[in-house]
Design an enzyme around this catalytic site. Structure first.
Site, PDB file in Angstrom:
ATOM      1  N   LYS A   1      -5.196 -11.522  -6.363  1.00 54.51           N
ATOM      2  CA  LYS A   1      -6.300 -11.680  -5.402  1.00 54.51           C
ATOM      3  C   LYS A   1      -7.542 -10.915  -5.869  1.00 54.51           C
ATOM      4  O   LYS A   1      -7.412  -9.824  -6.412  1.00 54.51           O
ATOM      5  CB  LYS A   1      -5.813 -11.116  -4.058  1.00 54.51           C
ATOM      6  CG  LYS A   1      -6.600 -11.531  -2.860  1.00 54.51           C
ATOM      7  CD  LYS A   1      -6.030 -10.917  -1.604  1.00 54.51           C
ATOM      8  CE  LYS A   1      -6.259  -9.422  -1.576  1.00 54.51           C
ATOM      9  NZ  LYS A   1      -5.932  -8.770  -0.309  1.00 54.51           N
TER      10      LYS A   1
ATOM     11  N   LYS B   1     -11.352  -5.367  -3.789  1.00 54.25           N
ATOM     12  CA  LYS B   1     -12.272  -4.236  -3.961  1.00 54.25           C
ATOM     13  C   LYS B   1     -11.653  -3.171  -4.839  1.00 54.25           C
ATOM     14  O   LYS B   1     -12.353  -2.379  -5.461  1.00 54.25           O
ATOM     15  CB  LYS B   1     -12.553  -3.580  -2.604  1.00 54.25           C
ATOM     16  CG  LYS B   1     -13.255  -4.430  -1.587  1.00 54.25           C
ATOM     17  CD  LYS B   1     -13.178  -3.770  -0.198  1.00 54.25           C
ATOM     18  CE  LYS B   1     -13.691  -4.697   0.885  1.00 54.25           C
ATOM     19  NZ  LYS B   1     -13.402  -4.259   2.247  1.00 54.25           N
TER      20      LYS B   1
ATOM     21  N   LYS C   1       0.820  -1.224   0.000  1.00 54.33           N
ATOM     22  CA  LYS C   1       0.000   0.000   0.000  1.00 54.33           C
ATOM     23  C   LYS C   1       0.843   1.259   0.000  1.00 54.33           C
ATOM     24  O   LYS C   1       0.459   2.270  -0.596  1.00 54.33           O
ATOM     25  CB  LYS C   1      -0.964   0.002   1.189  1.00 54.33           C
ATOM     26  CG  LYS C   1      -2.023  -1.073   1.041  1.00 54.33           C
ATOM     27  CD  LYS C   1      -3.288  -0.769   1.788  1.00 54.33           C
ATOM     28  CE  LYS C   1      -4.373  -1.755   1.367  1.00 54.33           C
ATOM     29  NZ  LYS C   1      -5.307  -2.065   2.419  1.00 54.33           N
TER      30      LYS C   1
HETATM   31  P1  TYM Z   1     -10.831  -6.562   4.578  1.00 58.07           P
HETATM   32  O1  TYM Z   1     -11.889  -5.585   4.915  1.00 58.07           O
HETATM   33  O2  TYM Z   1      -9.891  -6.242   3.462  1.00 58.07           O
HETATM   34  O3  TYM Z   1     -11.473  -7.959   4.232  1.00 58.07           O
HETATM   35  C1  TYM Z   1     -12.474  -8.542   5.050  1.00 58.07           C
HETATM   36  C2  TYM Z   1     -12.281 -10.053   5.107  1.00 58.07           C
HETATM   37  O4  TYM Z   1     -12.336 -10.614   3.796  1.00 58.07           O
HETATM   38  C3  TYM Z   1     -11.186 -11.430   3.559  1.00 58.07           C
HETATM   39  N1  TYM Z   1     -10.831 -11.360   2.132  1.00 58.07           N
HETATM   40  C4  TYM Z   1     -10.670 -12.426   1.350  1.00 58.07           C
HETATM   41  N2  TYM Z   1     -10.778 -13.752   1.594  1.00 58.07           N
HETATM   42  C5  TYM Z   1     -10.578 -14.598   0.560  1.00 58.07           C
HETATM   43  N3  TYM Z   1     -10.253 -14.164  -0.701  1.00 58.07           N
HETATM   44  C6  TYM Z   1     -10.119 -12.853  -0.997  1.00 58.07           C
HETATM   45  N4  TYM Z   1      -9.836 -12.452  -2.228  1.00 58.07           N
HETATM   46  C7  TYM Z   1     -10.340 -11.912   0.063  1.00 58.07           C
HETATM   47  N5  TYM Z   1     -10.291 -10.543   0.130  1.00 58.07           N
HETATM   48  C8  TYM Z   1     -10.589 -10.233   1.415  1.00 58.07           C
HETATM   49  C9  TYM Z   1     -10.110 -10.817   4.443  1.00 58.07           C
HETATM   50  O5  TYM Z   1      -9.073 -11.737   4.715  1.00 58.07           O
HETATM   51  C10 TYM Z   1     -10.895 -10.450   5.681  1.00 58.07           C
HETATM   52  O6  TYM Z   1     -11.060 -11.570   6.522  1.00 58.07           O
HETATM   53  N6  TYM Z   1      -7.422  -5.834   8.156  1.00 58.07           N
HETATM   54  C11 TYM Z   1      -8.698  -6.440   7.852  1.00 58.07           C
HETATM   55  C12 TYM Z   1      -9.826  -5.914   8.713  1.00 58.07           C
HETATM   56  C13 TYM Z   1      -9.602  -6.011  10.192  1.00 58.07           C
HETATM   57  C14 TYM Z   1      -9.699  -7.194  10.976  1.00 58.07           C
HETATM   58  C15 TYM Z   1      -9.467  -6.777  12.324  1.00 58.07           C
HETATM   59  C16 TYM Z   1      -9.929  -8.541  10.665  1.00 58.07           C
HETATM   60  C17 TYM Z   1      -9.336  -4.985  11.030  1.00 58.07           C
HETATM   61  N7  TYM Z   1      -9.263  -5.440  12.312  1.00 58.07           N
HETATM   62  C18 TYM Z   1      -9.457  -7.701  13.358  1.00 58.07           C
HETATM   63  C19 TYM Z   1      -9.924  -9.447  11.732  1.00 58.07           C
HETATM   64  C20 TYM Z   1      -9.693  -9.042  13.038  1.00 58.07           C
HETATM   65  C21 TYM Z   1      -9.047  -6.117   6.404  1.00 58.07           C
HETATM   66  O7  TYM Z   1      -8.588  -5.151   5.847  1.00 58.07           O
HETATM   67  O8  TYM Z   1      -9.981  -6.942   5.884  1.00 58.07           O
END
Ligand code: TYM
Length: 355
Positions: free
Chosen positions: A217, A220, A115
């Site tokens: 991957k 979004k 990022k």
């Molecule tokens: P975020 O918002 O990017 O994504 C939310 C969840 O979706 C999963 N994910 C995927 N799983 C499989 N294939 C993909 N292509 C894919 N893209 C996204 C992510 O692994 C996630 O589980 N940092 C985290 C948010 C967060 C969080 C936390 C998660 C903040 N605090 C505490 C768990 C515990 C994030 O940006 O996820």
């Protein structure tokens, strides 16, 4: 000596539409865990500030992720559902963790490197410290299990490192105050204030890939909308995106080894398996040797069958803003009570004059 009570925590950022990767990697698992575990699910709006400080529609996005949680079947009575900024203890614990974690740990995070790009000096401090806030999200509830997709694995490892360093740095105070909880780390029984949280990264779709490029991957932020299936896509759009998904000319392989060098085939079969709740082997047993022209319509039908009801439910729930806001407000209050308990103890452990 007591043990940590099992508690599930996970979060989703309110940036952009949720897609099939989010659903299979996270939301579907959240729903499965609610019957067996005490669960807290959070829309992590403070994290979104690391992308852009001014969002014109952050409130809308936050509500829409909450609506997606509910539409997928999360029960707001059984689980705590809320948005992060309502519970200031997340940011308070993150500050303490900023003083525990090392800059070197943060610099090594691949997500930060991706990022921040080439000009790291110009990245915000918030982007660098992102994993510290994430550790705080989890540990302010002393959560033991975190369902996430594969891309969050490194952040979860860092969460354990922070917990372990805090437990070591303050071991005397923790023991003095009687706040230690016994846990098993490998063969060893150790005592600590924070659990060493386990990631739950299981199943056939822990890393859903782009429909246009099986080595990237599903995300979004991909400029091509054809690369992902959004939870807001209607049936026709889902069918069209799967029809256009990149593949290779060979038929589907007859065994798992046959996927080597065929990332697109691997991805589509993984998606099918996760949607159907079966193993890849079972999918191959049915479709091995068949052409994509036969497999894709079956996959599209399955995707529509799963996602159409969620899509309809999301629209129904989103029309009732009062309901969504009420769920988040009430969840926030319940979360805050738990977080306050932890922070009172943390402030005592680190020695602040805060009572
Ligand atoms: P975020 O918002 O990017 O994504 C939310 C969840 O979706 C999963 N994910 C995927 N799983 C499989 N294939 C993909 N292509 C894919 N893209 C996204 C992510 O692994 C996630 O589980 N940092 C985290 C948010 C967060 C969080 C936390 C998660 C903040 N605090 C505490 C768990 C515990 C994030 O940006 O996820």
């Amino acid at each position: 000596m007591s043990e940590f009570k099992q508690l599930v925590f996970s979060g989703v950022q309110p940036t952009g539409n949720l897609h099939l990767g989010n659903y299979l990697g996270a939301l579907q698992k959240f729903v499965a865990l609610q019957d067996s575990h005490d669960c807290i699910y959070c829309v992590v709006d403070l994290h979104s500030l690391t992308a852009t400080l001014v969002h014109d529609d952050l409130k809308e996005q936050t509500r829409s992720i909450a609506a997606a949680f509910l539409a997928c079947g999360l029960d707001p009575e059984k689980n705590i559902i809320f948005n992060q900024s309502r519970v200031p203890q997340h940011a308070e614990l993150a500050w303490v963790f900023n003083c525990v974690a090392r800059i070197g740990w943060m610099n090594r995070m691949t997500q930060f490197k991706d990022k921040a790009g080439k000009d790291r000096e110009n990245a915000s401090l918030g982007l660098l410290a992102y994993p510290s806030l994430m550790a705080a999200d989890i540990l302010v509830y002393r959560a033991t299990h975190v369902p996430v997709g594969d891309d969050q694995k490194q952040h979860l490892e860092l969460t354990r490192d922070i917990a372990q360093k805090f437990n070591n740095d303050f071991s005397h105070r923790i023991a003095e105050l009687g706040y230690g909880v016994e846990m098993q780390v490998g063969e060893e029984a150790v005592n600590g204030f924070f659990p060493l949280t386990e990631p739950l990264i299981e199943g056939s779709a822990t890393r859903v890939m782009s429909l246009r490029d099986g080595t990237k991957k599903m995300s979004k932020s991909d400029p091509s909308d054809l690369s992902r299936i959004n939870l807001t896509d209607d049936a026709d759009t889902i069918v069209r995106k799967i029809r256009k998904a990149k593949t290779d000319p060979a038929p589907l392989p007859g065994d798992i080894e046959g996927f080597v060098g065929r990332p697109e085939a691997d991805n589509l079969v993984g998606i099918y398996a996760a949607l159907a709740g079966i193993s890849r082997e079972k999918v191959i047993a049915e479709f091995g040797g068949k052409q994509f022209s036969e497999f894709k319509p079956a996959l599209a039908e399955l995707a529509v069958e799963t996602l159409a009801p969620i899509n309809a439910e999301m629209r129904r729930i989103s029309a009732d803003l009062g309901y969504v806001d009420g769920v988040l407000r009430e969840g926030g209050e319940r979360a805050r009570q738990r977080a306050e308990e932890t922070m009172k103890k943390v402030y005592e452990i680190v020695g602040l004059l805060a009572d």
